[in-house]
Design a protein around this motif. Structure first.
Motif, PDB file in Angstrom:
ATOM      1  N   ARG A 805       7.242  -5.736   4.462  1.00 41.06           N
ATOM      2  CA  ARG A 805       6.386  -5.137   3.092  1.00 41.06           C
ATOM      3  C   ARG A 805       7.050  -5.128   1.986  1.00 41.06           C
ATOM      4  O   ARG A 805       6.612  -5.065   0.903  1.00 41.06           O
ATOM      5  N   GLU A 841      -1.327  -4.378  -0.968  1.00 44.99           N
ATOM      6  CA  GLU A 841      -2.168  -3.335  -1.610  1.00 44.99           C
ATOM      7  C   GLU A 841      -3.140  -3.815  -2.397  1.00 44.99           C
ATOM      8  O   GLU A 841      -3.513  -3.121  -3.230  1.00 44.99           O
ATOM      9  N   THR A 842      -2.857  -5.251  -3.071  1.00 48.13           N
ATOM     10  CA  THR A 842      -3.714  -5.428  -4.427  1.00 48.13           C
ATOM     11  C   THR A 842      -4.269  -6.621  -3.796  1.00 48.13           C
ATOM     12  O   THR A 842      -3.719  -7.581  -3.068  1.00 48.13           O
ATOM     13  N   GLY A 859      -2.676  -3.731   5.458  1.00 48.78           N
ATOM     14  CA  GLY A 859      -2.104  -2.769   4.289  1.00 48.78           C
ATOM     15  C   GLY A 859      -3.028  -1.772   3.800  1.00 48.78           C
ATOM     16  O   GLY A 859      -4.373  -1.932   4.098  1.00 48.78           O
ATOM     17  N   TYR A 860      -2.800  -1.091   2.923  1.00 47.69           N
ATOM     18  CA  TYR A 860      -3.734  -0.022   2.166  1.00 47.69           C
ATOM     19  C   TYR A 860      -4.883  -0.757   1.408  1.00 47.69           C
ATOM     20  O   TYR A 860      -6.169  -0.093   1.429  1.00 47.69           O
ATOM     21  N   LEU A 861      -4.736  -2.069   0.937  1.00 42.88           N
ATOM     22  CA  LEU A 861      -6.013  -2.531   0.568  1.00 42.88           C
ATOM     23  C   LEU A 861      -7.096  -2.618   1.338  1.00 42.88           C
ATOM     24  O   LEU A 861      -8.419  -2.501   1.064  1.00 42.88           O
ATOM     25  N   PRO A 864      -5.490   2.365   5.374  1.00 44.53           N
ATOM     26  CA  PRO A 864      -3.952   2.926   5.705  1.00 44.53           C
ATOM     27  C   PRO A 864      -4.208   3.302   7.268  1.00 44.53           C
ATOM     28  O   PRO A 864      -5.255   3.330   7.646  1.00 44.53           O
TER      29      PRO A 864
END
Lengths: 895, 403
Positions: A805, A841-842, A859-861, A864
């Protein structure tokens, strides 16, 4: 008679001794030569293997880069775009650099080897011997006196339509492969006429392809695994190789000669100092006792006790003569001796003792008389019995040996014992005469010598056992003086790395140099010890306050900071120091050592070149960790663990491709405890295997539960710890669990961090094979953070790489990170395996990863990690794969 | 796939060459032992646009069969020599140089790829080889600046094709057009043509996106065009990359898919197979010049179709004949070559070239040519021959209704 004794003793003893010692010398010399040559062979082979691996890795990664180049769509386009390619191909090639190379040519050719574009000048390859094979689609890598050429076909529409060619001439190749420095000369042999002298080591500087005959050299040869045509030869001049053993040989010979001289001297001395005088005493005494002739005298001779004895005896005889046969007078003379004189009968019962005996033992003469000598005299070593042929048969020999004499207060003193036996003659019963001298001081001197034996052989510092003794002594002294003692534990940063890259000889040299610097920094009264490995300890005594310690620690850190010169290499190291102080009132060496160790641990945790006092806060942390260890023991039983699930999705279609199971600990008092915190504890207290199995079982149960709830079969991945890998039954354990739950191995993925692999290569290779054979998928986690030896990637059956990451986090801001992720993706592609990016994340990160060809993302995108129920809710709420995504317009230029 | 297909095709080619050769010999035997007149074919016969190459070969073979059956040209039989360039310009140039050395060679028929044709221009004119273009549409192929110009084309001219496709798009009400182009000379030729056609109407493309040969995907480029508000995509691609573009378009959510109006390059290969479902999901129309389904002159097409099905057993339904334009154009070119050789009374390439420029008329399959070429006009077709077509579910090509 004594004049005959000496040559005879010499005649009998000396030849045997000389023969024995020479025999030892020949044998030892053979053993040393044998050991040195075996050791040398091992050392050279090790270096050869290391060089072969480094060479293989370098070349493989360069070729991989070329393969990536051959797949680049701009390159393929260049084959077709005759009119437009002049606008971009030259620039592309000028800026393209094959990793690891320092020069050389990289070119794109058409389907007949004619160069279309390249990074420099050079001709076409239309007549190259490899052309036909390369155009048939073969990847060619050849070595020869021309250096190296590597050719990758550019496949377009399934057919080789061009070639990527990389040429490295011998000089470039030599520069490229010159990665590690070695203690010896290293050459790469391509064939018998082309050899590249890579590393000159200590023997010579010639740099080119001149073959050298092997006579006069010790060599080790290893094939480069990936390139069997390349052989790595490590060699050392025979004369250099055996210089050490020859030196040892000479030293031994000198030692042997000196030993012979010493023994000869010893024999003479023994004969002169022990045999001869006693003989004379006894003879004189016998003459006197038998002949009642008190006119006999012994000429004063010898030294020390014998001289005193002889003069005392003469004095006594004079007195005896004067007082005719006065026994009291004789006793008086004996009592004037400083040595103990005891006369026993043959059963050992003491019949007579002089005053010195009473003074030294604190027993009265009355108490001594009647005691058996065996109850107070303990023999230390076997008596060296020296026969005295030709002597009076009634007086037998003089064993001289060391022993311990019990004295009245229960102690023992060390004594040198000389004794003589007097045979029965007439009505005189057989007796023995003992002369005992106090040698306590000499023994103490010997003790100091034995201290010398407790030095570390490498550095001449105190070793661990002497260190403990000194620490005890220092603490005892501190209690008397009321001053403080500080214990400083030092640890070299990067030592293992230096040892691994430069070799053990360099590591040893570094340790010796460190020892010198430490000693120079400290006072002579302080103890500097090496406890083992790169761990040093310093005992600083006589401190008035704590304030004195900081400057000492800082001086030590500064002393290690300047570069070390090891075999021509400049190497930097630094040290971390943990300090503990013992106030005089509670002196406990073990506690001090534990505290210093913990302080060292803290110092290292704060970074290199640091020092830390042990203080009560640390004690607190130590206790907190202990408490957590105890809680962890109960956590499994008390059902405090739970699994969270994070989806993995396809980078392009957004479809769910799997889910990663992540463990969480809900501590009853502390709330959520991070896995980063408790996993290392579980490993150190030996609960990780149990915890790992719990995770596996829970994940399998969840997989089955989802399937029964009507969800599609979701591949589920779990993380494995390094400790689990050391257990040989891992594959069987995993298989037993999946079989129990009825989970198809294809749906259980196992994630192993790259560092686990690096540090357990052999264990991992075995386990991978076993797991793969059973149908499990194996993923490499945190990829890119370890030492990426491409060799191991090829060696193991790996199914996917997970990009760490940390690279993903910065890839849109940092071009270096982006190029790393790109390289990992193309590496995975070239190996034909999947690649998963973690921590996305993006939308920008996603867009860039997709462009690089990454197949899976996590990922958080997207989501989570969440509990199982939330995961199902999320999954069912997803109407379309990409609902959650808005892909921003990218800054990626069109042309 | 290519591994399996290549040997099959090359075997087929060898057979074709033998058949053509035997046919020529058989006919020549009765008359004099005349040297055959050789026509070269230099096209992609085995890679991504092999289907187009095969269609061209069929057109040539049909014309040669017809001519040789009627006694040949100047009493000499025509013979076909085939060279495969696989779409690779380097191979194409070498092929031209090799063909130019063949005894009796008078002309070379080219293939689909404009980049190859443009790369070959130097070799064509250095060797003074007549180049007959049945497909490659790039404007610079004919407007090549050489004098004398050895290139003659019965095919689309991009300059006109660009204008035609833009006009068709405007007719459908799309004014915001996004260009998706192959990064080669052909793509650049079309960028120019389409931009010019829009400029005439006071418009400009909302975006121009490029892709490389063998690109893995063009989703990004489509998305950028969509983001700039494109209402339709103008596609210029070879069959392989074109399939990628259609696949990427089909993968977009239905509401976000844009109509694709394509140049005809996609029809040169086995385009339909493998992405039939995607084609069905995308509004795809493309430029064509000829179809056996609605031919411009039905009687002549009927005759050709008859010969075609007698010669090639896979002909089946008229709608499913592979790349029919390639066959028709090549047929026309060989017939024009025959007329020119007869007019020149010689196989001297310079004289035949001059004769091609001064032929007055030819009544062909596509149209009546009055005259076919002039010294200045090297393109025999104009936009009156252009139609917009689509694929049938089976992969056949049919004109869009109302055209």
């Amino acid at each position: 008679m004594p004049s005959k004794l000496l040559p005879r003793v010499l005649w009998r003893v000396l030849p045997c001794t000389i023969a024995a010692l020479l025999g030892i010398w020949v044998f030892a010399s053979y053993v040393v030569t044998d050991t040195v040559s075996a050791e040398l062979e091992r050392a050279l082979s090790r270096e050869a293997e290391k060089a072969a691996e480094a060479t293989g890795t370098k070349l493989t990664s360069a070729i991989l880069a070329l393969e990536g180049l051959a797949q680049n769509d701009l390159i393929v386009n260049g084959l077709v775009d005759v009119e437009g390619r002049a606008n971009y191909l030259p620039t592309f090639f000028q800026s393209f650099h094959v990793p690891g190379t320092v020069g050389g040519r990289v070119a794109l050719t058409d389907y007949r080897g004619r160069v279309i574009a390249s990074n420099g000048k050079g001709g076409d390859y239309t007549d190259a011997p490899w052309l036909k094979r390369a155009l048939a689609g073969e990847r060619v890598t050849e070595f020869g006196s021309f250096g190296m050429v590597s050719v990758i076909p550019v496949i377009w529409q399934g057919h080789p339509e061009g070639l990527i060619v990389m040429e490295q001439d011998p000089i470039d190749l030599q520069q490229m492969l010159k990665v590690i420095s070695f203690a010896h000369a290293v050459e790469i042999w391509i064939n018998d006429s082309a050899r590249f002298h890579l590393f000159s080591g200590s023997s010579g500087t010639d740099h080119h392809t001149k073959p050298r005959d092997s006579a006069g050299w010790v060599t080790a040869e290893v094939k480069v695994p990936e390139f069997p045509n390349l052989r790595i030869v490590v060699k050392q001049r025979t004369e250099d190789a055996f210089a050490t053993s020859k030196r040892l040989d000479r030293l031994m010979l000198i030692a042997i000669v000196m030993s012979i001289l010493a023994i000869t001297g010893g024999i003479i001395a023994t004969a002169v100092f022990a045999t001869k005088p006693l003989n004379r005493f006894v003879e004189t005494l016998q003459k006197i006792s038998h002949a009642e002739n008190l006119g006999h005298r012994i000429a004063p001779f010898g030294s020390a006790e014998f001289h005193v004895l002889s003069s005392s005896l003469n004095h006594m005889l004079e007195n005896l003569e004067k007082t005719t046969t006065s026994r009291d007078y004789f006793n008086t003379v004996l009592n004037s001796l400083s040595e103990i004189l005891l006369i026993t009968d043959f059963s050992g019962r003491i019949g007579m003792a002089n005053r010195a005996a009473s003074e030294i033992t604190h027993w009265s003469i009355e108490e001594l008389v009647g005691l058996n000598i065996d109850t107070i005299l303990r023999v230390d070593s076997a008596p060296q019995y020296i026969s005295r042929p030709g002597a009076d048969k009634s007086v037998k020999a003089t064993p001289s040996y060391e022993g311990f004499l019990a004295v009245k207060d229960g102690k023992e003193i060390s004594v040198q014992v000389s004794s003589a036996r007097m045979a029965q003659r007439g009505d005189m019963p057989a007796r023995k005469i003992y002369v005992l001298s106090d040698i306590t001081e000499r023994k103490q001197a010997e003790q100091q010598l034995s201290d010398l034996a407790r030095l570390d052989t490498l550095t001449d510092l105190a070793n661990r056992s002497l260190f403990y003794q000194r620490l005890h002594e220092a603490l005892a002294q501190a209690q008397r003086t009321g001053r403080m003692v500080a214990l400083l534990l030092l640890d070299l940063d990067r030592f293992k790395e230096i040892n691994d890259t430069l070799g053990h000889p360099a590591g040893d040299a570094l340790l010796r140099e460190v020892a010198v610097r430490l000693c120079e920094t400290m006072r002579e009264t302080d103890t500097v010890a090496r406890l083992g490995g790169d761990e040093f300890a310093i005992i600083a005594t006589n401190l008035e306050s704590l304030d004195g310690i900081g400057p000492i620690a800082n001086k030590l850190i500064e002393a290690i900071a300047p570069p070390f010169h090891l075999d021509g290499q400049e190497v930097r190291s630094s040290t971390s120091i943990g300090v503990s102080v013992c106030p005089p009132e509670e002196a406990n060496p073990d506690v001090m050592l534990t505290h210093a160790d913990f302080a060292l641990y803290q110092a290292k945790a704060e970074g290199r070149g640091n020092w830390q006092f042990f203080d009560e806060d640390m004690n607190g942390q130590r206790k907190a960790r202990k408490a957590l260890e105890a809680d962890l023991e109960r956590a499994i039983a008390n059902d405090q663990f739970t699994l969270f699930y994070q989806p993995k999705v396809h980078a392009v279609t957004g479809e769910l491709t799997g889910v990663e199971a992540l463990i969480r600990w809900h501590h009853p008092e502390r709330g959520m405890v991070s896995p980063m915190e408790f996993i290392p504890i579980a490993e150190s207290v030996g609960r990780i295997v149990e915890l790992g199995e719990w995770v596996m079982r829970t994940a399998c149960a969840q997989h089955v539960a989802w399937r029964e709830a009507g969800l599609p079969a979701i591949p589920i991945s779990v993380n494995l710890s390094a400790v689990q890998f050391k257990n040989d039954g891992l594959a069987e354990t995993i298989h037993a669990i999946t079989s129990e739950f009825g989970v198809d191995p294809a749906y259980l993925e196992l994630e192993i961090t790259e560092s686990t692999i690096i540090h357990n290569l052999d264990a991992v290779a075995r386990q991978f094979e076993a797991l793969h054979a059973l149908g499990y998928k194996v993923l490499i986690d945190d990829f890119g953070t370890g030492y990426s030896s491409l060799a191991y990637l090829r060696r193991f059956p790996i199914d996917a790489l997970k990009i760490d990451r940390s690279f993903v986090a910065n890839m849109t801001e940092n071009p270096d990170d982006a190029s790393i992720t790109g390289a990992i993706v193309s590496l995975a592609r070239s190996l034909g395996i999947d690649v998963v990016a973690e921590g996305v994340e993006t939308p920008e990160q996603l867009a860039l990863l997709r462009r690089q060809g990454c197949t899976e993302v996590q990922g958080y995108l997207f989501k989570p990690p969440v509990p199982a129920d939330d995961f199902v809710e999320w999954l069912q709420a997803r109407s379309r794969p990409w609902d959650e995504l808005v892909i921003e317009e990218s800054d990626f230029a069109a042309s | 796939m290519s591994l399996l297909r290549a040997p099959l095709l090359s075997r087929r080619l060898v057979l074709a060459v033998c058949c053509a050769g035997l046919a020529g010999l058989g006919l020549a035997r009765g008359a004099t032992a005349a040297e055959p007149i050789v026509v070269g074919l230099d096209a992609d016969m085995s890679a991504g646009a092999a289907q187009g190459g095969e269609a061209i070969r069929r057109g040539i073979v049909l014309a040669i069969d017809e001519i040789n059956a009627a006694g040949g040209v100047l009493g000499r039989p025509l013979e076909l020599a085939i060279r495969d360039h696989r779409g690779n310009p380097a191979r194409g140039i070498d092929n031209i140089n090799e063909l130019a050395e063949l005894p009796g060679l008078v002309a070379v028929v080219g293939g689909i790829h404009t980049p190859v044709a443009i790369a070959e221009l130097e070799a064509i004119h250095r060797n003074r080889v007549i180049y007959l273009g049945p497909w490659a549409a790039g404007t610079p192929v004919t407007d090549n600046g050489y004098d004398p110009n050895y290139v003659f084309r019965v095919s689309v001219r991009d300059e006109l094709a660009g204008g035609f496709l833009v006009e068709k798009a405007l007719e459908r009400g799309f004014t915001r057009l996004g260009l998706l182009l192959w990064r080669t000379a052909w793509g650049r030729s079309n960028e120019q043509a389409m931009t010019d056609a829009l400029a005439v109407r006071g418009l400009e493309p909302v975006g121009v996106e490029w892709f490389n040969t063998a690109t893995p995907d063009v989703a990004e480029q489509i998305q950028r065009l969509a983001d700039r508000g494109a209402e339709a995509i103008m596609l210029v691609a070879n069959p392989v990359d074109g399939a990628v573009a259609i696949r990427d378009m089909a993968q977009r959510p239905p509401k976000e898919r844009l109509p694709v109006i394509s140049h005809w390059g996609i029809t040169g290969g086995d385009f339909h197979r493998g992405i039939a479902a995607e084609i069905a999901a995308v509004d795809l129309t493309f430029l064509q010049t000829f179809s056996f389904v609605e031919p411009p002159i039905p009687a002549r097409a009927e005759r050709l179709l008859h010969a075609y099905c007698a010669r090639f057993k896979d002909c089946g339904d008229a709608a499913n004949i592979i790349s029919p334009a390639g066959t028709a154009h090549a047929y026309e070119l060989i017939q024009l070559l025959k007329l020119a050789i007869e007019a020149a009374g010689s196989v001297d390439r310079e004289e035949v070239r001059a004769a091609l420029e001064s032929l007055e008329r030819y009544d062909g399959i596509m149209k009546n040519y009055r005259p076919p070429f002039t010294a200045a006009r090297r393109d025999a077709l104009d936009r009156t021959s252009f139609t917009l077509s689509r694929f049938t579910p089976e992969g056949g090509i049919v004109p869009v209704e109302g055209e």
